[in-house]
Write a protein that holds these residues in place. Structure first.
Motif, PDB file in Angstrom:
ATOM      1  N   ALA A  77       0.841  -1.206   0.000  1.00 24.69           N
ATOM      2  CA  ALA A  77       0.000   0.000   0.000  1.00 24.69           C
ATOM      3  C   ALA A  77       0.870   1.248   0.000  1.00 24.69           C
ATOM      4  N   ARG A  78       1.969   1.194   0.756  1.00 27.53           N
ATOM      5  CA  ARG A  78       2.843   2.376   0.836  1.00 27.53           C
ATOM      6  C   ARG A  78       3.488   2.689  -0.516  1.00 27.53           C
ATOM      7  N   GLU A 115      -2.126   2.335  -2.996  1.00 30.73           N
ATOM      8  CA  GLU A 115      -3.461   1.727  -3.125  1.00 30.73           C
ATOM      9  C   GLU A 115      -3.981   1.266  -1.769  1.00 30.73           C
ATOM     10  N   GLU A 116      -5.037   1.906  -1.307  1.00 26.97           N
ATOM     11  CA  GLU A 116      -5.585   1.680   0.029  1.00 26.97           C
ATOM     12  C   GLU A 116      -6.127   0.270   0.216  1.00 26.97           C
ATOM     13  N   ARG A 117      -6.527  -0.364  -0.891  1.00 32.30           N
ATOM     14  CA  ARG A 117      -7.144  -1.685  -0.735  1.00 32.30           C
ATOM     15  C   ARG A 117      -6.169  -2.711  -0.141  1.00 32.30           C
ATOM     16  N   LEU A 130      -3.934  -2.062   2.188  1.00 29.94           N
ATOM     17  CA  LEU A 130      -4.009  -1.827   3.633  1.00 29.94           C
ATOM     18  C   LEU A 130      -5.303  -2.408   4.202  1.00 29.94           C
ATOM     19  N   GLU A 161      -0.201   3.052   9.972  1.00 23.58           N
ATOM     20  CA  GLU A 161      -0.921   3.609   8.820  1.00 23.58           C
ATOM     21  C   GLU A 161      -2.341   4.022   9.180  1.00 23.58           C
TER      22      GLU A 161
END
Lengths: 589, 589
Positions: free
Chosen positions: A194-195, A199-201, A203, A260
């Motif tokens: 994600a980092r 892309e938040e998905r 995380l 996060e």
């Protein structure tokens, strides 16, 4: 929160750690590629890509097959990525290209990638989450991909990893069925993914998987639900439990997610477990996980030196976790733990030649032993379960990342080595003979035109007159320098009274190093078991260039049937590199 | 050579051991039959006989299947046989008849008998000698058959066993292929079968199998060749090694064969290993085999009290081996070893209720422990691998056999209990409060009209003023009696200096009993881990009828943060029968 410095912002230029990074680059990583070629992992992926042949992953002569050897290729690729980021090497680059090509070819059109399932497991994914290591393997693929993106801006692996993760997400994401891997690891990898991708998905999937643990999804199994971290919810478990590497990898993911998500409750849960680990289940060497049967933590204070399992990977995992906790909290105790584990429990996993490895790192080995299988007692060039060797490779190739951090106030130095550090317009040259000598000089090579703070960790073993951090805040000028004089004197360490197995003993330490006696340095004709610590005479330092340039050995006063004698002690990490007989860290008094 | 007394020649009539034989008969054996009915072993044999259903022998939730559960039925039948020989019991006899009928029905027309192979293993015998336990199961069938022949003159099982052995002999006998079982046991059973049938070919097969070990027939396997006693030839191995029960069962067979064949070299090899075992791998409790991972002996002096594996079956096996060595040599040290193991490491495997069992018998259990699987810390009513419970049953039901022997010179008493002994025209009444009190009275009830010698073992713990055996030789008359006054005073035992894990501790013993502290007897509000032995005050005896009638407890002087306190110690065998928290045998000084 502290912030890591860019992969290219720290360079180790000399001394103890430069020697080890060079050995890793020149010996260990090439050796590892040869083993991956010969022992199955590379060919297994080729079989998944359609080539013909026999799958090679024998757990033992009993005929069972390990399902997780793909991960060794990925760990090796992670190490190769960090190395290529440190400096070009055409041969290493060609080997890595070959490996990446093999991985890419093995991936199915639908994104799924696991040679065991594809070749010998019937081709149906996710049938055995408990033992199958499918997410675990993808986790290491992700970590390799992150290294190649961060270090080299090369997204070949990131593309492969992204497709593999999408396959998992489709089945186990928010709208899918609940699923967790028997071996954690994917949680931290997803946060890293994600980092680097934004892309938040990823995380969200990590958060979902963290939340599903401890609810009986996997069940008790052979070693109990704690073996695969399914015994209690991640934010509830008060103590470390079960398989050491699995616990620590899981908590790495929990810290990553907590940071996060701003989830302080989750971070607090991990810190509570860390405190339990540090106080009750950690060997003097920083190693953890005492039990052989299930590679697990024992009872609190169950720390036998002889049957210490202390898997190399568990020491590495403790470094990974302590690093995340250091970043999340800024507290120097975590850097102390990294130092203790790196100089002792981690490095003991690697021979001084760089081409042999310990999976298990005991603190005692007897002169007379039970019947031993081949390879016991000596480091081996590889293992059927070869998690440790490439784990050492990727840690050493990225070790410079662990030395320093930055934040708005300036730069924090956590580990000492001859290193050049560049962060936010600040450039520092750190010079030291650490760990053999205690003086550290930090010279400001370049500075922005504003005041900032240089924070230097004072190791716990040298805190007689200072706090755990010395801070210098000023308007710096290029050419300024600061000297930190640590006191790496010999320490005679008594065990915790609750540590039953080492009662009535002492250990010798100097600076960050734990020392040990080996038969080859004992008085002629004696066995280590017959030597006792002689408290009436002081131990003394002695140069031991026979071990490695710069090494400070310790002459230990001992008695043998009341006769005063002297035995040579060397740093624990260097044991079993000469004649391999007996060894002990804890010496009877 | 000493000679066992006929099964009916010794009867325990009261006291400590009568209580235990009664409990075994009235509680443990009926409980065992219920477990065999409910948990699979009986039904598995019914499936082999053609009934329909699911085979039940789950090793764990991972799904593997144990192949050796038939042996539990046979061990139970052996116990039932000895019990019926001690006295009729219609319900027990009916249960045994049912079991014998099931076994008979399961046997194939060709004589082969193994429910696992017949039902789930594909029906082809002897495909996996390493793990399959096929000979091992037949071994226990033979032992049961021998008990029924010797105790009851009932040959139903002997007929079945003879046909099963003939099937093995046809394939693995002198003209067959070489084959040994990964789990020894059949060697001693075959010698016994030869003894009861007079058929030399059984002895020859035992001899052949003994000779085939240590030549790589099985190979290294997961735990090394020593795990299944294939690492060195039986007459060459100098030390005990590998899986404790397998080593000791094998050596039982070696002694049996050596005695029958007059093979002194073979006997000497076993005695050499026994000496190694007694000197370097035996716990204070008589337990052996310290390692969990492979149920194996550890290094010499690797005797951790907390992680002591000390399987109940290993303590039982040491009794079996010591008994054979006692018969072969007449040396009282072997009877000492039987006593130590029986009163401590064996009996701790059984709850005072007679219906719960320990598989593992540690010498320390901490107040604060690692996450534990269900049943850990408490005895369990049964186990998926249930070797120990029926092993306890058959040992206790035949325990009177171990008390005395005869030879041309007269009678030798090795173990003390309220017992009537009849041998060769001599009839003795032994009366004692042993182990609680040290006086033993032996009254001659009947005597032949010639001089003979009554030999009484003096336990090692009571040899201040005598040798290990007191001999009374005379022309006895009915009514004569002899008194032996042993000295079961409290002993404070220091560990061997090489036993690293218990350095700086003492243990409390009294007579044949090892004592332990339990949380429930510790001073209120203290944890066992915070108590230290107070050498300045003497321990004292105290009646503990709360444990069991007659029990002598010991009040142990301890300090807690320098405060003098007293903790109650009870016999180790009785631990974990009340509130189960912490326990320790070795007390820090």
């Amino acid at each position: 929160r502290l912030t890591p410095i860019d992969a290219s912002g720290v360079e180790i230029v000399g001394g103890f750690w430069a020697r080890r990074q060079r050995l890793n680059r020149e010996k260990t990583i090439p050796h590892g590629f040869g083993q991956l070629q010969r022992r199955g992992p590379m060919d297994n992926l080729r079989l998944a890509a359609g080539e013909r042949g026999r799958y090679q992953a024998e757990a033992d002569s009993g005929g069972s097959t390990f399902p997780f050897l793909d991960s060794d290729v990925y760990k090796w690729l992670e190490a190769a990525g960090w190395e290529l980021a440190r400096g070009a090497d055409a041969i290493l680059a060609a080997a890595a290209d070959e490996a990446i090509g093999v991985v890419a070819a093995a991936q199915r059109p639908d994104g799924y990638l696991n040679s065991f399932v594809q070749v010998v497991g019937g081709g149906v994914p996710y049938q055995d989450l408990a033992w199958g290591h499918e997410f675990y393997c993808v986790a290491h693929l992700i970590q390799a991909a992150v290294a190649w993106r961060r270090g080299l801006g090369d997204d070949r692996l990131l593309t492969i990893a992204g497709r593999a993760v999408a396959h998992i997400d489709a089945e186990f994401g928010a709208r899918g069925r609940p699923g967790i891997d028997g071996h954690p690891g994917i949680e931290m990898a997803l946060v890293e993914l994600a980092r680097v991708t934004g892309e938040e998905r990823h995380l969200a999937l990590a958060e979902r998987m963290l939340g599903l643990r401890g609810r009986g999804l996997i069940g008790p199994g052979r070693f109990g639900p704690e073996y695969w971290q399914d015994h209690e919810p991640v934010r509830e478990a008060a103590t470390v439990a079960g398989h050491a590497v699995r616990q620590l990898y899981l908590d790495c993911g929990a810290v990553d997610a907590a940071v996060e998500l701003g989830d302080e409750e989750l971070l607090t849960a991990v810190r509570r477990r860390w405190n339990d680990l540090a106080r009750t289940r950690t060997y003097l060497t920083g190693g953890t996980g005492s039990r052989h049967r299930d590679e697990a933590f024992g009872d609190p204070y169950e720390l036998p030196p002889d049957r210490a399992y202390t898997e190399t990977c568990a020491a590495i995992a403790s470094v990974m976790l302590a690093w995340r906790l250091l970043l999340a909290t800024g507290e120097p105790e975590y850097a102390d733990a990294i130092e203790r584990a790196m100089y002792n429990g981690v490095l003991s996993g690697l021979s001084l030649t760089g081409e042999e490895f310990f999976y298990i790192n005991p603190l005692q080995r007897r002169t007379h032993r039970a019947a031993e299988q081949a390879g016991h007692g000596r480091r081996a060039p590889w293992y059927p379960c070869a998690c440790c060797p490439p784990n050492l490779m990727r840690l050493l190739s990225s070790w410079h990342h662990y030395l320093a951090t930055g934040d708005e106030s300036g730069v924090q130095i956590h580990q000492y080595a001859d290193a050049d550090v560049t962060a936010g317009g600040i450039r520092l040259a750190i010079r030291t003979e650490y760990p053999w000598q205690g003086r550290v000089t930090v010279r400001v090579v370049q500075t922005p035109d504003r005041p900032w703070t240089l924070a230097l960790r004072v190791p716990a073993w040298s805190r007689a007159s200072t706090g755990p951090v010395v801070r210098h805040s000023r308007q710096w000028r290029a050419g300024d320098s600061v000297v930190l004089d640590l006191e790496p004197g010999i320490r005679v360490t008594a065990p915790d009274p609750r540590a039953d197995a080492i009662r009535g003993c002492v250990a010798i330490e100097r600076g960050p190093l734990v020392y040990c006696l080996e038969t080859v340095d004992a008085p002629a004709g004696t066995e280590l078991e017959d030597l006792a610590w002689d408290g009436g005479r002081p131990p003394g330092e002695v140069p031991r260039p026979d071990i490695e340039p710069g090494v400070v050995g310790i002459d230990v006063p001992v008695t043998h049937s009341a006769t005063p004698l002297t035995a040579g002690a060397i740093p624990y990490f260097a044991w079993a590199n000469r004649q391999v007989e007996a060894m002990r860290v804890w010496i009877p008094t």
